[in-house]
Motif scaffolding. Structure first.
Motif, PDB file in Angstrom:
ATOM      1  N   ASP A  59     -72.106 -66.915  38.893  1.00 12.95           N
ATOM      2  CA  ASP A  59     -72.973 -68.059  38.633  1.00 12.95           C
ATOM      3  C   ASP A  59     -72.210 -69.090  37.788  1.00 12.95           C
ATOM      4  O   ASP A  59     -72.773 -69.722  36.905  1.00 12.95           O
ATOM      5  N   GLY A  60     -70.941 -69.221  38.085  1.00 14.48           N
ATOM      6  CA  GLY A  60     -70.094 -70.173  37.364  1.00 14.48           C
ATOM      7  C   GLY A  60     -70.273 -71.595  37.858  1.00 14.48           C
ATOM      8  O   GLY A  60     -71.250 -71.916  38.554  1.00 14.48           O
ATOM      9  N   LYS A  61     -69.310 -72.432  37.536  1.00 13.00           N
ATOM     10  CA  LYS A  61     -69.509 -73.860  37.793  1.00 13.00           C
ATOM     11  C   LYS A  61     -69.391 -74.252  39.263  1.00 13.00           C
ATOM     12  O   LYS A  61     -69.765 -75.364  39.640  1.00 13.00           O
ATOM     13  N   GLY A  62     -68.874 -73.353  40.102  1.00 12.11           N
ATOM     14  CA  GLY A  62     -68.830 -73.641  41.533  1.00 12.11           C
ATOM     15  C   GLY A  62     -67.682 -74.560  41.937  1.00 12.11           C
ATOM     16  O   GLY A  62     -66.919 -75.049  41.095  1.00 12.11           O
ATOM     17  N   ILE A  63     -67.566 -74.779  43.239  1.00 12.58           N
ATOM     18  CA  ILE A  63     -66.507 -75.635  43.798  1.00 12.58           C
ATOM     19  C   ILE A  63     -67.181 -76.666  44.695  1.00 12.58           C
ATOM     20  O   ILE A  63     -68.036 -76.323  45.515  1.00 12.58           O
ATOM     21  N   ALA A 120     -74.805 -79.043  39.562  1.00 11.20           N
ATOM     22  CA  ALA A 120     -75.463 -80.328  39.776  1.00 11.20           C
ATOM     23  C   ALA A 120     -75.349 -80.846  41.202  1.00 11.20           C
ATOM     24  O   ALA A 120     -75.804 -81.940  41.515  1.00 11.20           O
ATOM     25  N   ALA A 121     -74.753 -80.064  42.098  1.00 10.78           N
ATOM     26  CA  ALA A 121     -74.677 -80.507  43.499  1.00 10.78           C
ATOM     27  C   ALA A 121     -75.945 -80.088  44.233  1.00 10.78           C
ATOM     28  O   ALA A 121     -76.508 -79.033  43.963  1.00 10.78           O
ATOM     29  N   ALA A 140     -73.665 -74.601  53.910  1.00 15.44           N
ATOM     30  CA  ALA A 140     -73.956 -73.163  53.851  1.00 15.44           C
ATOM     31  C   ALA A 140     -75.191 -72.917  53.008  1.00 15.44           C
ATOM     32  O   ALA A 140     -75.629 -73.766  52.241  1.00 15.44           O
ATOM     33  N   ALA A 141     -75.753 -71.746  53.191  1.00 14.81           N
ATOM     34  CA  ALA A 141     -76.861 -71.324  52.330  1.00 14.81           C
ATOM     35  C   ALA A 141     -76.257 -70.753  51.063  1.00 14.81           C
ATOM     36  O   ALA A 141     -75.203 -70.126  51.092  1.00 14.81           O
ATOM     37  N   PHE A 142     -76.916 -71.001  49.935  1.00 10.09           N
ATOM     38  CA  PHE A 142     -76.429 -70.400  48.698  1.00 10.09           C
ATOM     39  C   PHE A 142     -77.591 -70.082  47.778  1.00 10.09           C
ATOM     40  O   PHE A 142     -78.371 -70.966  47.428  1.00 10.09           O
ATOM     41  N   PRO A 143     -77.729 -68.821  47.388  1.00  5.88           N
ATOM     42  CA  PRO A 143     -78.799 -68.471  46.462  1.00  5.88           C
ATOM     43  C   PRO A 143     -78.390 -68.864  45.043  1.00  5.88           C
ATOM     44  O   PRO A 143     -77.254 -68.651  44.652  1.00  5.88           O
ATOM     45  N   GLY A 144     -79.288 -69.456  44.320  1.00  2.99           N
ATOM     46  CA  GLY A 144     -78.970 -69.786  42.918  1.00  2.99           C
ATOM     47  C   GLY A 144     -78.537 -71.227  42.772  1.00  2.99           C
ATOM     48  O   GLY A 144     -78.060 -71.850  43.720  1.00  2.99           O
ATOM     49  N   PRO A 145     -78.694 -71.784  41.567  1.00  2.00           N
ATOM     50  CA  PRO A 145     -78.427 -73.204  41.322  1.00  2.00           C
ATOM     51  C   PRO A 145     -76.946 -73.568  41.396  1.00  2.00           C
ATOM     52  O   PRO A 145     -76.601 -74.670  41.816  1.00  2.00           O
ATOM     53  N   HIS A 146     -76.071 -72.711  40.983  1.00  2.00           N
ATOM     54  CA  HIS A 146     -74.642 -72.988  41.100  1.00  2.00           C
ATOM     55  C   HIS A 146     -73.879 -71.681  41.037  1.00  2.00           C
ATOM     56  O   HIS A 146     -74.395 -70.667  40.550  1.00  2.00           O
TER      57      HIS A 146
END
Ligand code: ADP
Ligand code: MG
Length: 614
Positions: A59-63, A120-121, A140-146
């Motif tokens: 659940d890190g900052k993502g790419i 924030a995306a 893509a589908a992604f569970p969770g906010p980031h």
């Protein structure tokens, strides 16, 4: 052949050979990426030892969508920033990753999918690389906010030669588990889970950052034993901090598997550090014993080079002597301060080694059971009491022959009892504090609480004698007068018949006194005054509500307190041995009337363990 530039896939596969040696090393890279991204939780799944499928989710900052294609490019990283002149400072590395090699390497030897939603995306995107060939980024589908989910399927399918070198799925799964444990030790504030083939192998909740949380995390990974046997280490010298937990010397292990070393949060296997750890314990441990320790070195990245090895498992220190001195000094200091604690642990181990028994006298050893007629005292008379008149064992109940202190000139009881040491409770060797009998057995030692044991014996024997009709009595050489107040004396005299049944023969002796003529034989030498006074108190307290025979346990306890083996009384060797023999012959003599053990036993093997001889 001419000199050629290798195609990128080949370059990546060569790099992959170093970076991704086995499934566990792929997982190490992916978990480090998650930690570098600031993840609060990291979930890992591995199927078929990680060779079929790996998933690392965080659940890190993502790419972002724009950066996804770059992330899978070789030597592309967000962790090193060039200065104005375009130079990158490799001397100040504060992240776990920095080489930009992991994702392209994994992508070149497996089927890699990275799905991510940047902080924030609004949307999430994914990219796939199979055997080095990348497909375009797609929604893509992604569970969770980031966060980021990296899936690796069919690891090494593109490099069959490497696949052949893999150990069993089980061995790979174990290596994965070990890798997660290692990373989790250094990041107590991050929650970790590991599922192997769909089964939860590790579930580590996030702990508070700091030493307490860290110890909790270590206990969850290494066990409560470690927690109870570890010393907090925290020393700083010249800007280098050593922290963590080191095991007490008594908690040493047979190999070095319980040594975990971290440099700036990075798990390392470093000769220098391992040697320093050994040096610190050199005075405390045998050569083949290894301390357990989880140690963290934190220092300015300037003073340590982590760019020594593609898998970053080794480091170089700019000042190795400083680091070594800190480890040896810091640990020795902590160990010295814990000297007392170490011995407490030994004592606890010793206590664990002592085992309380209640099997004594149940015939478990083939020793005669107590017989109501003879009583337990002479139940086992193989070596003593040659004539029938000696119903009581030498020394114990015979007041004329009693020995108040150990007399060095007295005949040794063992001289006519050569086999005592082979008996369950052994041969009495000493009495300590007027309370404990220490006996030597063939394969260990026994410590008897003489009072608790005697109380139990009096009780068991009195029960047996009452069942057989009467409690054996012994006449006092001269009757004793006990002064009480008139009411007390009346109460005692009123119970004269009951007391006689219990072996205590009394008469009124004018107002406020009783005359004692006989006492229960099984008490031996009796403190008549104290016994009568206690019985008077007892009757005052309990009134006439219950017959004394119904409160036999208490009455016997009172009597035992005034018998020959009461606590604080010095016993002769024959008396001690007689007590041991009677315990062997008496049912339930392993516990006192209050359920506490009457003796404890320590085997030689336990003693040897205590002294590190085993
Ligand atoms: P490195 O970690 O050495 O930078 P990698 O190939 O492991 O190289 O990753 C390349 C880049 O992809 C990283 O620098 C980072 O920006 C991004 N990245 C990889 N994994 C994650 C992740 N789990 N979360 C966020 N960013 C990631
Ligand atoms: Mg990385």
């Amino acid at each position: 052949m001419p000199i050629r530039r290798l195609p990128p896939e080949t370059v990546n596969r060569i790099a992959a050979g170093e970076v991704v040696e086995r499934p566990a090393s792929a997982i190490k890279e992916l978990v480090e990426n998650a930690l570098d991204a600031g993840a609060a939780r990291v979930e890992v799944q591995a199927d078929g030892g990680g060779l079929n499928r790996i998933l690392v989710a965080d659940d890190g900052k993502g790419i972002s969508a724009e950066e996804l294609p770059i992330a899978i490019e070789r030597h592309a990283t967000s962790k090193l920033e060039p200065d104005d002149a375009g130079d990158v400072d490799l001397l100040r590395i504060s992240t776990l990753g920095f080489r930009g090699e992991a994702l392209p390497s994994i992508g070149s030897v497996a089927r890699l999918t990275i799905a991510s939603r940047a902080r924030a995306a609004a949307d999430a995107f994914a990219v796939t690389v199979e055997g080095g060939a990348a497909a375009p980024v797609r929604p893509a589908a992604f569970p969770g906010p980031h966060g980021t989910r990296v899936e690796v399927r069919d690891l090494f399918y593109a490099t069959p030669a490497r696949l052949k070198f893999m150990k069993s799925e089980r061995a790979e799964a174990m290596a994965i588990s070990e890798e997660i444990r290692r990373q989790a030790m250094a990041h107590e504030a991050t929650a970790f889970t590991l599922e192997l083939d769909g089964r939860t192998a590790l579930r580590l909740p996030a702990e508070r950052p700091g030493p307490e949380g860290r110890l909790k995390r270590l206990a969850a990974i290494l066990g409560r034993e470690f927690e109870h046997n570890a010393l907090l280490i925290d020393q700083t010298r010249d800007g280098v901090r050593l922290s963590g937990y080191a095991g007490l010397p008594t908690y040493s292990r047979g190999n070095a598997a319980h040594q975990y070393l971290f440099v700036n949060g990075r798990p390392v296997k470093d000769r220098l550090l391992q040697g320093a750890l050994r040096g610190a314990y050199a005075d405390f441990l045998a050569r083949d014993r290894h301390p357990a320790a989880v140690l963290f070195l934190d220092l300015d990245p300037l003073y340590v080079d982590v760019n020594v090895h593609p898998a970053k498992a080794e480091v170089r220190f700019r000042d190795p002597q400083l680091v070594r001195g800190l480890i040896v000094g810091g640990l020795r200091h902590a160990l010295a301060a814990a000297g007392h604690r170490a011995s407490t642990t030994v004592a606890a181990e010793a206590l664990a080694g002592f085992t309380a028994h209640e099997g004594v006298g149940r015939g478990a050893w083939g020793v005669a059971e107590a017989r109501p007629d003879a009583g337990g005292w002479s139940g086992w008379t193989g070596w003593s009491a040659p004539d029938a008149a000696a119903q009581t064992l030498p020394g114990l109940n015979d007041r004329s022959a009693r020995v108040e202190t150990l007399d060095p000139h007295a005949p040794r009881p063992t001289s006519h009892a050569p086999s005592e040491i082979d008996l369950p409770l052994g041969a009495a060797r000493a009495q300590l504090h007027g309370t404990y009998i220490v006996a030597q057995t063939r394969d260990g030692l026994v410590v008897v609480d003489q009072h608790a044991a005697h109380e139990r014996l009096v009780y068991e024997r009195m029960k047996a004698q009452m069942a057989a009709g009467a409690v054996a009595r012994q006449a006092l050489l001269s009757p004793e007068v006990v002064e009480l107040d008139p009411a007390e004396a009346d109460r005692v005299v009123a119970r004269a018949d009951e007391l006689a049944q219990l072996g205590l023969v009394i008469e009124p002796f004018g107002p406020g006194a009783v005359l004692v003529r006989e006492t229960p034989a099984l008490l031996g030498e009796t403190d008549v005054q104290g016994l009568i006074r206690d019985i008077a108190d007892d009757l005052a307290e309990h009134g006439a509500a219950l017959a004394l025979s119904e409160r036999l346990g208490e009455v016997c306890g009172t009597m035992a307190c005034h018998g020959s083996v009461r606590a604080g009384r010095v016993l002769s060797a024959p008396e001690m041995n007689a007590l041991l023999r009677q315990m062997e012959a008496t049912p339930h003599s392993g516990q006192c009337n209050h359920g506490r053990p009457t003796y404890v036993e320590l085997k030689l093997a336990d003693l040897e363990k205590l002294f590190g001889r085993r």
